[in-house]
Structure formats: C-alpha cells, structure tokens
Enzyme design. Structure first.
Site, PDB file in Angstrom:
ATOM      1  NE  ARG A 196      42.886  46.442  41.761  1.00 17.92           N
ATOM      2  CZ  ARG A 196      42.174  47.141  40.873  1.00 17.92           C
ATOM      3  NH1 ARG A 196      41.006  47.633  41.215  1.00 17.92           N
ATOM      4  NH2 ARG A 196      42.615  47.355  39.664  1.00 17.92           N
ATOM      5  CD  GLU A 241      33.717  38.296  40.619  1.00 16.77           C
ATOM      6  OE1 GLU A 241      34.517  39.243  40.512  1.00 16.77           O
ATOM      7  OE2 GLU A 241      32.629  38.409  41.170  1.00 16.77           O
ATOM      8  CG  HIS A 254      29.563  45.284  39.158  1.00 16.73           C
ATOM      9  ND1 HIS A 254      29.628  46.624  39.385  1.00 16.73           N
ATOM     10  CD2 HIS A 254      30.831  44.832  39.123  1.00 16.73           C
ATOM     11  CE1 HIS A 254      30.901  46.968  39.462  1.00 16.73           C
ATOM     12  NE2 HIS A 254      31.654  45.905  39.321  1.00 16.73           N
ATOM     13  CB  THR A 296      34.505  44.044  36.960  1.00 17.75           C
ATOM     14  OG1 THR A 296      35.300  43.308  37.871  1.00 17.75           O
ATOM     15  CG2 THR A 296      34.521  43.378  35.598  1.00 17.75           C
ATOM     16  CG  ASN A 355      33.204  39.636  45.621  1.00 16.28           C
ATOM     17  OD1 ASN A 355      34.151  39.916  46.350  1.00 16.28           O
ATOM     18  ND2 ASN A 355      33.311  39.617  44.308  1.00 16.28           N
ATOM     19  NE  ARG A 372      41.230  43.949  39.664  1.00 15.82           N
ATOM     20  CZ  ARG A 372      40.257  44.479  38.928  1.00 15.82           C
ATOM     21  NH1 ARG A 372      39.015  44.365  39.303  1.00 15.82           N
ATOM     22  NH2 ARG A 372      40.541  45.138  37.826  1.00 15.82           N
ATOM     23  CD  GLU A 397      27.871  37.790  38.313  1.00 17.73           C
ATOM     24  OE1 GLU A 397      28.604  36.809  38.529  1.00 17.73           O
ATOM     25  OE2 GLU A 397      27.940  38.846  38.965  1.00 17.73           O
ATOM     26  CG  HIS A 413      36.004  45.200  48.332  1.00 14.21           C
ATOM     27  ND1 HIS A 413      37.102  45.645  47.643  1.00 14.21           N
ATOM     28  CD2 HIS A 413      35.003  45.075  47.424  1.00 14.21           C
ATOM     29  CE1 HIS A 413      36.777  45.820  46.371  1.00 14.21           C
ATOM     30  NE2 HIS A 413      35.509  45.479  46.211  1.00 14.21           N
ATOM     31  CG  HIS A 442      38.132  39.375  40.571  1.00 16.24           C
ATOM     32  ND1 HIS A 442      37.622  40.515  39.992  1.00 16.24           N
ATOM     33  CD2 HIS A 442      39.010  38.870  39.677  1.00 16.24           C
ATOM     34  CE1 HIS A 442      38.174  40.685  38.793  1.00 16.24           C
ATOM     35  NE2 HIS A 442      39.024  39.708  38.586  1.00 16.24           N
TER      36      HIS A 442
HETATM   37  N1  PXP Z   1      29.884  40.007  40.001  1.00 19.85           N
HETATM   38  C1  PXP Z   1      31.053  40.206  39.347  1.00 19.85           C
HETATM   39  C2  PXP Z   1      31.315  39.411  38.120  1.00 19.85           C
HETATM   40  C3  PXP Z   1      32.004  41.134  39.819  1.00 19.85           C
HETATM   41  O1  PXP Z   1      33.151  41.326  39.126  1.00 19.85           O
HETATM   42  C4  PXP Z   1      31.744  41.811  41.023  1.00 19.85           C
HETATM   43  C5  PXP Z   1      32.789  42.739  41.585  1.00 19.85           C
HETATM   44  O2  PXP Z   1      33.891  42.002  41.997  1.00 19.85           O
HETATM   45  C6  PXP Z   1      30.536  41.547  41.684  1.00 19.85           C
HETATM   46  C7  PXP Z   1      29.613  40.668  41.143  1.00 19.85           C
HETATM   47  C8  PXP Z   1      30.195  42.206  42.977  1.00 19.85           C
HETATM   48  O3  PXP Z   1      30.105  43.591  42.793  1.00 19.85           O
HETATM   49  P1  PXP Z   1      29.965  44.521  44.061  1.00 19.85           P
HETATM   50  O4  PXP Z   1      31.232  44.398  44.832  1.00 19.85           O
HETATM   51  O5  PXP Z   1      29.751  45.873  43.466  1.00 19.85           O
HETATM   52  O6  PXP Z   1      28.787  44.030  44.842  1.00 19.85           O
END
Ligand code: PXP
Length: 242
Positions: A54, A75, A196, A106, A12, A50, A156, A15, A48
């Site tokens: 952001r 996402e 997550h 999330t 992901n 959003r 998931e 960030h 994602h």
């Molecule tokens: N899976 C989903 C559905 C999420 O919303 C997120 C956060 O965007 C992640 C995985 C990844 O989480 P993390 O950034 O804490 O690794």
C-alpha cells in the site's frame, strides 16, 4: 547497564510513499525524503514493505539500499516472499512485525510464543545474509523472554498503548509498563528500540527513558513535513528527543 545517551532517531518514510500511491504517481519520492532526513540528523531510515504494497514498493527498497548512508531498517512480516525480497535487498537491519491486511497500521507487537518456529526460520534466513534482526513486540515480559530465547540481539517495544492513551492516568500506566519492559529487556542483554504512535507531544517523555537505543517515528514526521518541509520536521524531532 543503562545507556545514558539520547536515543537515536529512525525516520520512517512509509507515508511519503502513501501520498505517492494515492494517485499511483511518481511523486513524492521516498528516496528524496530519506536523503533529506539523513542530512537533517536522522540516524537511520525505516521503511515497511507491506504484503499489500500500500505504500513502499520493491523499487523503493532497491533505491534506498543504494542511497541510504546511515542504516536501512526494513520493517517486514515473516511471510516467505517478503523474506525472499529482504534476503535479496539485504538492508542493514530487518524489524519483524505482525501484519494484517485490514489494519490501518501495525496494531500490536508480534506474538512470539505461538509463532516461535516461523519467526526463528525468518531470523535464520536473514542472519545468513548478515542482516541484523529486531523483533517488534509489546512491552510484556512473556514477549521479551520469548525474544531472548530466539537469540535475537535487539527488540523494538511497541509504544502504541502509551501514545494512544485517552487520559493522563492511562498514559502514566503504559509509560511505567514501558520503563519496566526496557529495564527487563536490557537486563537480558537486548538492545532496546521503541516506536509507534510517537509524535511531537509524546516522544520527549519516552526519549528520557534510560536504555532506549533508538526511536522509530514515521507518521508524525511526515505530517509535520507536509507543512514545514522534511528537513525542518526531522530537525524539530531530533531537538525534541535530545
Ligand atoms: N515501528 C514499527 C515497528 C512500526 O511498524 C511503525 C509503523 O510503521 C513505526 C515504528 C512508526 O510508527 P508511526 O508511523 O506511528 O510513527
């Protein structure tokens, strides 16, 4: 049937965009991170969009759609304008998540039963565009049953409670919940992903759970990448979940 292979790794890159948006600048470029991730072993790229924009922007999605070679997993909430964008971009996969404006990330999974109709409408629109749909839910039988009833092929499981456990006893409890949920969902014929809050210290244990197809990890990889570089951070995570 339980899968015996190691889970895939979805990286992901939200960030990377967060860092760019702090200054509303042009760097770092999320597409760059996506391509390095793929070259370093990522099996898919997750982003994602959003509602408050952001981090990931619409332009990022269009560029990712053009450049990602593995699989683009978007996402997204079930808000109509977000579903409109997803139907236009047509990622390979859409993972439906709940979204609250004030949350830092999330916070929990989708509460499927009370939102059944809204989620069903979003699934139907996305599937018409040949987008595979996954639902991000808590490791909970009620949510798994409701997801199966919606006819999605994939879920998931939210690993946040396991990842954020304050002590070993709590962590073990949430880990067992996760294992039970994986078995339960697999028995219902669902493909099971998880994610997550997973990081370099807690991901290996989850990776050993039989039947998890893919782990989606973002924040920890981007944090590590800030110090050692993206290629190294992705390779380290890939090695760890083997
Ligand atoms: N899976 C989903 C559905 C999420 O919303 C997120 C956060 O965007 C992640 C995985 C990844 O989480 P993390 O950034 O804490 O690794």
């Amino acid at each position: 049937m339980r899968s015996l292979k190691m889970p895939k790794l979805g990286v992901n890159i939200d960030h990377v965009a967060t860092l760019r948006q702090v200054r509303h600048g042009i760097e770092p470029e999320p597409v760059f991170a996506a391509l390095i991730s793929e070259a370093s072993g990522a099996d898919s790229i997750v982003a994602h969009l959003r509602e408050d924009r952001r981090h990931i922007q619409e332009r990022d999605l269009y560029l990712l759609k053009e450049t990602v070679k593995t699989r683009l997993n978007l996402e997204m909430s079930v808000a109509k304008d977000i579903v409109d964008i997803a139907c236009e971009v047509r990622p390979d996969q859409a993972t439906l998540v709940p979204e609250k404006r004030q949350e830092v990330t999330t916070e929990g999974g989708l509460d499927v039963p009370p939102n059944f109709k809204k989620i069903k409408q979003a699934i139907s629109r996305l599937e018409k565009q040949a987008i595979a749909v996954s639902l991000f839910i808590d490791p909970d039988k009620i949510q798994i049953d409701a997801s199966a009833k919606l006819g999605v092929g994939m879920i998931e499981l939210h690993t946040g409670r396991y990842a954020e456990a304050k002590n070993k006893k709590q962590q073990d409890k949430y880990f067992r919940q996760l294992e039970t949920a994986v078995d339960y969902a697999r028995a219902k014929g669902l493909v099971v992903n998880a994610g997550h809050g997973l990081d370099y210290y807690n991901a290996a244990r989850v990776a050993k759970v039989k039947g998890i197809e893919e782990l989606n990890i973002g924040y920890a990889i981007v944090c590590r990448a800030a110090l050692v570089g993206f290629a190294c951070a992705v390779k380290q995570m890939k090695a760890l979940i083997k």
